[in-house]
Write a protein that holds these residues in place. Structure first.
Motif, PDB file in Angstrom:
ATOM      1  N   ALA A  10      35.800  23.034  24.156  1.00 27.52           N
ATOM      2  CA  ALA A  10      37.058  22.378  24.502  1.00 27.52           C
ATOM      3  C   ALA A  10      38.062  22.714  23.408  1.00 27.52           C
ATOM      4  N   THR A  11      39.322  22.527  23.736  1.00 24.17           N
ATOM      5  CA  THR A  11      40.381  22.791  22.765  1.00 24.17           C
ATOM      6  C   THR A  11      41.003  21.480  22.320  1.00 24.17           C
ATOM      7  N   ALA A  12      40.995  21.243  21.025  1.00 22.01           N
ATOM      8  CA  ALA A  12      41.593  20.040  20.464  1.00 22.01           C
ATOM      9  C   ALA A  12      43.116  20.157  20.494  1.00 22.01           C
ATOM     10  N   PRO A  13      43.829  19.036  20.367  1.00 21.03           N
ATOM     11  CA  PRO A  13      45.301  19.094  20.407  1.00 21.03           C
ATOM     12  C   PRO A  13      45.911  20.000  19.351  1.00 21.03           C
ATOM     13  N   THR A  17      38.920  24.840  18.312  1.00 28.24           N
ATOM     14  CA  THR A  17      37.891  24.819  19.344  1.00 28.24           C
ATOM     15  C   THR A  17      36.782  23.861  18.961  1.00 28.24           C
ATOM     16  N   ILE A  18      36.397  23.018  19.910  1.00 29.24           N
ATOM     17  CA  ILE A  18      35.292  22.083  19.731  1.00 29.24           C
ATOM     18  C   ILE A  18      34.129  22.592  20.568  1.00 29.24           C
ATOM     19  N   GLU A  97      37.818  16.902  27.952  1.00 29.78           N
ATOM     20  CA  GLU A  97      36.497  17.489  28.192  1.00 29.78           C
ATOM     21  C   GLU A  97      35.375  16.598  27.677  1.00 29.78           C
ATOM     22  N   LEU A  98      35.621  15.837  26.620  1.00 37.11           N
ATOM     23  CA  LEU A  98      34.575  14.966  26.085  1.00 37.11           C
ATOM     24  C   LEU A  98      34.147  13.925  27.114  1.00 37.11           C
ATOM     25  N   GLY A 104      28.259  14.685  32.230  1.00 36.35           N
ATOM     26  CA  GLY A 104      27.647  15.967  32.567  1.00 36.35           C
ATOM     27  C   GLY A 104      26.508  16.295  31.632  1.00 36.35           C
ATOM     28  N   PRO A 105      26.693  17.229  30.692  1.00 41.54           N
ATOM     29  CA  PRO A 105      25.588  17.664  29.841  1.00 41.54           C
ATOM     30  C   PRO A 105      25.010  16.573  28.950  1.00 41.54           C
TER      31      PRO A 105
END
Length: 226
Positions: A10-13, A17-18, A97-98, A104-105
Motif C-alpha cells: 500500500a502507499t502511505a500518504p 510503500t507499506i 488498504e489496511l 482479507g489476508p
C-alpha cells in the motif's frame, strides 16, 4: 526458518510503500526501507494502550472512544474487551488498504472484531476526526507514530505540539482520557502534556505479552473536569 513472503503493498500518504509480509503464522507490516511498524507477535503494548486508558476512564454507560490507527487491531480488540455493550468505538485509519487486509489476508488475526456493532471504521486522518468532532470523545487513543515526534507521518507533529494537545483536550469530555503510544520514553513530552493542562503519567510496558523483551511507553493523560 521459513522465509518471509510479501502478501500486499500500500502507499502511505507521504508516498512511502507499506508492505504486508507473512512467515508461517506471523505477520509483519513494514516500510519500504525495512523498518517494521508492527508484528502480529508483539501486540502487548498496543493492548495496554486501550486497557490503561479505559481503566483510568472508569465506568461509563456508553463511552465514545476514538482510536487513531487500525494497524493489526490490537488496540481495537483490547478496547472491545474492556468497553461496555453501549460503547462506540471509532477507528480512524488513513491507509485504506489496511482495512482491506484486516478482512482479507489478516482475517485470522482480526477474527470478528470488525463486525462488532460498536465499531465504526472511518478512512481518514485521525487529526481531521479530532478537528471535526461534533461531540466530545471520552477517550482518544493514539498509535499513529513511533512516538510524539511524528516519525511515521511528519504531518502528525501537529497532534503532539501545543496547539494539537489543546485541541484534543477541548475534544475530550469532562474527565476524559488521552492515551498515546511511543516506542521510547520522552520526559519532555510528559512536561508538555502537563503544561497543556493534562494530568499526565508515563507507563513503561512490554512490547510483547511476557515479562521479557523490548519496552514501550504509554502516556495516560486525564483532561480533568474543569
Amino acid at each position: 526458518m521459513l522465509p518471509w513472503t510479501q502478501l500486499a503493498t500500500a502507499t502511505a500518504p507521504d508516498g512511502d510503500t507499506i508492505r504486508l509480509m507473512r512467515r508461517g503464522e506471523e505477520f509483519s507490516i513494514r516500510l519500504s526501507d525495512g523498518n517494521e511498524l508492527m508484528n502480529s507477535r508483539l501486540g502487548g503494548s498496543e493492548e495496554a494502550l486501550a486497557r490503561l486508558a479505559l481503566d483510568r476512564l472508569g465506568p461509563r454507560a456508553a463511552p465514545r472512544v476514538l482510536i487513531g490507527g487500525l494497524g493489526m487491531g490490537f488496540t481495537l480488540r483490547a478496547a472491545q474487551a474492556a468497553a461496555p455493550p453501549e460503547a462506540r468505538l471509532v477507528v480512524a485509519e488513513i491507509v485504506p488498504e489496511l482495512v482491506g487486509w484486516a478482512s482479507g489476508p489478516m482475517a485470522e488475526v482480526f477474527g470478528g472484531s470488525l463486525t462488532d456493532p460498536r465499531v465504526e471504521i472511518r478512512i481518514g486522518d485521525v487529526a481531521a476526526e479530532i478537528r471535526g468532532a461534533e461531540a466530545g470523545f471520552d477517550a482518544i487513543l493514539l498509535d499513529t507514530d513511533n512516538g510524539p515526534d511524528g516519525l511515521t507521518r511528519p504531518g502528525n507533529d501537529a497532534l503532539y505540539g501545543e496547539a494539537g494537545l489543546a485541541r484534543m483536550r477541548r475534544t475530550l469530555s469532562a474527565g476524559g482520557i488521552l492515551a498515546i503510544w511511543s516506542a521510547a520514553p520522552d520526559a519532555g513530552f510528559t512536561r508538555r502534556l502537563r503544561k497543556a493542562g493534562f494530568d499526565a503519567e508515563a507507563h513503561e510496558v512490554r512490547a510483547g505479552r511476557t515479562k521479557r523483551g523490548a519496552r514501550h511507553t504509554i502516556w495516560i493523560a486525564g483532561r480533568g473536569r474543569d
